[in-house]
Motif scaffolding. Structure first.
Motif, PDB file in Angstrom:
ATOM      1  N   TRP A  71       0.831  -1.206   0.000  1.00 21.08           N
ATOM      2  CA  TRP A  71       0.000   0.000   0.000  1.00 21.08           C
ATOM      3  C   TRP A  71       0.862   1.252   0.000  1.00 21.08           C
ATOM      4  O   TRP A  71       0.553   2.230  -0.698  1.00 21.08           O
ATOM      5  CB  TRP A  71      -0.891  -0.018   1.232  1.00 21.08           C
ATOM      6  CG  TRP A  71      -1.765   1.196   1.356  1.00 21.08           C
ATOM      7  CD1 TRP A  71      -2.937   1.442   0.707  1.00 21.08           C
ATOM      8  CD2 TRP A  71      -1.505   2.351   2.168  1.00 21.08           C
ATOM      9  NE1 TRP A  71      -3.445   2.665   1.065  1.00 21.08           N
ATOM     10  CE2 TRP A  71      -2.580   3.255   1.962  1.00 21.08           C
ATOM     11  CE3 TRP A  71      -0.491   2.706   3.041  1.00 21.08           C
ATOM     12  CZ2 TRP A  71      -2.652   4.481   2.601  1.00 21.08           C
ATOM     13  CZ3 TRP A  71      -0.563   3.933   3.689  1.00 21.08           C
ATOM     14  CH2 TRP A  71      -1.629   4.807   3.470  1.00 21.08           C
ATOM     15  N   MET A  72       1.975   1.245   0.748  1.00 24.32           N
ATOM     16  CA  MET A  72       2.866   2.401   0.793  1.00 24.32           C
ATOM     17  C   MET A  72       3.558   2.604  -0.557  1.00 24.32           C
ATOM     18  O   MET A  72       3.712   3.749  -1.020  1.00 24.32           O
ATOM     19  CB  MET A  72       3.904   2.219   1.900  1.00 24.32           C
ATOM     20  CG  MET A  72       3.305   2.242   3.311  1.00 24.32           C
ATOM     21  SD  MET A  72       4.518   1.967   4.616  1.00 24.32           S
ATOM     22  CE  MET A  72       5.474   3.495   4.513  1.00 24.32           C
ATOM     23  N   TRP A  74       2.319   1.740  -3.401  1.00 23.39           N
ATOM     24  CA  TRP A  74       1.267   2.210  -4.293  1.00 23.39           C
ATOM     25  C   TRP A  74       1.091   3.719  -4.154  1.00 23.39           C
ATOM     26  O   TRP A  74       0.772   4.412  -5.123  1.00 23.39           O
ATOM     27  CB  TRP A  74      -0.033   1.484  -3.954  1.00 23.39           C
ATOM     28  CG  TRP A  74      -1.219   1.936  -4.777  1.00 23.39           C
ATOM     29  CD1 TRP A  74      -2.158   2.855  -4.441  1.00 23.39           C
ATOM     30  CD2 TRP A  74      -1.559   1.471  -6.083  1.00 23.39           C
ATOM     31  NE1 TRP A  74      -3.092   3.012  -5.426  1.00 23.39           N
ATOM     32  CE2 TRP A  74      -2.742   2.165  -6.483  1.00 23.39           C
ATOM     33  CE3 TRP A  74      -1.006   0.550  -6.968  1.00 23.39           C
ATOM     34  CZ2 TRP A  74      -3.359   1.944  -7.697  1.00 23.39           C
ATOM     35  CZ3 TRP A  74      -1.632   0.334  -8.187  1.00 23.39           C
ATOM     36  CH2 TRP A  74      -2.786   1.032  -8.539  1.00 23.39           C
ATOM     37  N   ASN A  75       1.330   4.197  -2.934  1.00 15.27           N
ATOM     38  CA  ASN A  75       1.238   5.633  -2.684  1.00 15.27           C
ATOM     39  C   ASN A  75       2.598   6.322  -2.834  1.00 15.27           C
ATOM     40  O   ASN A  75       2.816   7.396  -2.263  1.00 15.27           O
ATOM     41  CB  ASN A  75       0.678   5.881  -1.277  1.00 15.27           C
ATOM     42  CG  ASN A  75      -0.809   5.569  -1.186  1.00 15.27           C
ATOM     43  OD1 ASN A  75      -1.653   6.381  -1.532  1.00 15.27           O
ATOM     44  ND2 ASN A  75      -1.129   4.355  -0.735  1.00 15.27           N
ATOM     45  N   GLU A  76       3.483   5.672  -3.554  1.00 15.15           N
ATOM     46  CA  GLU A  76       4.789   6.238  -3.937  1.00 15.15           C
ATOM     47  C   GLU A  76       5.671   6.545  -2.730  1.00 15.15           C
ATOM     48  O   GLU A  76       6.397   7.533  -2.709  1.00 15.15           O
ATOM     49  CB  GLU A  76       4.595   7.489  -4.789  1.00 15.15           C
ATOM     50  CG  GLU A  76       3.842   7.218  -6.084  1.00 15.15           C
ATOM     51  CD  GLU A  76       3.703   8.465  -6.933  1.00 15.15           C
ATOM     52  OE1 GLU A  76       4.046   9.564  -6.444  1.00 15.15           O
ATOM     53  OE2 GLU A  76       3.262   8.338  -8.090  1.00 15.15           O
ATOM     54  N   SER A  77       5.593   5.686  -1.700  1.00 12.95           N
ATOM     55  CA  SER A  77       6.479   5.815  -0.540  1.00 12.95           C
ATOM     56  C   SER A  77       7.486   4.670  -0.567  1.00 12.95           C
ATOM     57  O   SER A  77       7.109   3.501  -0.461  1.00 12.95           O
ATOM     58  CB  SER A  77       5.672   5.775   0.762  1.00 12.95           C
ATOM     59  OG  SER A  77       6.544   5.747   1.878  1.00 12.95           O
TER      60      SER A  77
END
Length: 264
Positions: A71-72, A74-77
């Motif tokens: 998920w991180m 996917w959020n570009e982290s």
């Protein structure tokens, strides 16, 4: 032949076994173990078993950090890789050390059951853990040498933990279950799991045990066990969970079956 064994003596006296003096508990246990150990062998076998809950438990523990990492990402982290790496490292640790398969060796005698088991951990895993433990000890000693006594605040505990794992090795455990020929028994079975449980009525920890076996050997082992316990039927359960949740020392549980129905 009607035998009055040490177990029945312990259960019939006014003082429960766990309240007896340590010396008396040890004497009764040693006598029972000796009788079971020296009795004639009816059947013996060995089997490697994975606990039913292991895949689900590992999936939950590994899946959560992996999903968080995904998920991180996917959020570009880029920090998401940390969670994914943690999940990847935890998998072999959980699977092969914490929740490893168990290797059982069973010996069924005319007087009871002897089971010896150990964690089925690959020998290379023991070597790696011992190596890392010694490396941790050296690192802690170096930290104290460089940073001084203040390093003991953190390094001291780590050093003690590391020393504990330097002797990490395979340690088998042996347990004895004695047959009380003066009591009635109930035998409970999950055929597709190769799991058998027998317990005395009324219940006693001395006369209660689980046995795993290969599915093709269930009939043979049941036949030997039921003959020794004087049982003419067993109780069938659909799965391991239902069997483990069934009350012990109670006859009216499961589906009653005759031995000749086992292949039907």
């Amino acid at each position: 032949m009607n035998k009055v064994n040490e177990v029945s003596e312990a259960s019939e006296q006014e003082t429960p076994f766990h309240l007896l003096p340590q010396e008396e508990q040890h004497r009764i246990s040693a006598t029972n173990q000796k009788r079971v150990r020296e009795a004639s062998t009816i059947h013996e076998w060995e089997i490697r078993i994975r606990e039913s809950f292991v895949p689900i438990f590992i999936l939950l523990l590994i899946g959560i950090p992996v999903l968080i990492g995904a998920w991180m990402l996917w959020n570009e982290s880029s920090n998401g890789w940390v969670f994914i790496i943690v999940g990847a490292v935890m998998f072999p640790y959980l699977r092969y050390l914490v929740m490893a398969d168990k290797h059982y060796y069973y010996r069924l005698t005319t007087e009871g059951l002897i089971v010896t088991y150990h964690e089925a951990i690959p020998e290379v895993a023991y070597t790696i853990v011992r190596g890392l433990a010694w490396l941790g000890v050296v690192a802690c000693v170096m930290a104290v040498a460089v940073l001084g006594p203040l390093a003991l605040v953190g390094a001291g505990g780590m050093a003690l933990l590391a020393v504990f794992f330097t002797g990490f090795e395979k340690k088998p455990t042996t347990e004895y279950t004695v047959f009380n020929k003066d009591k009635a028994y109930v035998v409970k079975v999950v055929k597709n799991r190769g799991l058998i449980r027998f317990d005395a009525i009324p219940f006693s920890w001395f006369e209660f045990s689980y046995m795993y076996c290969h599915e093709g050997d269930v009939y043979k082992i049941l036949s030997c066990l039921m003959d020794e316990l004087g049982c003419n039927e067993y109780r069938e359960f659909k799965n391991e969970l239902s069997l483990r949740r069934a009350p012990v020392g109670v006859l009216d549980v499961g589906v009653p079956r005759k031995l000749d129905e086992i292949n039907k």
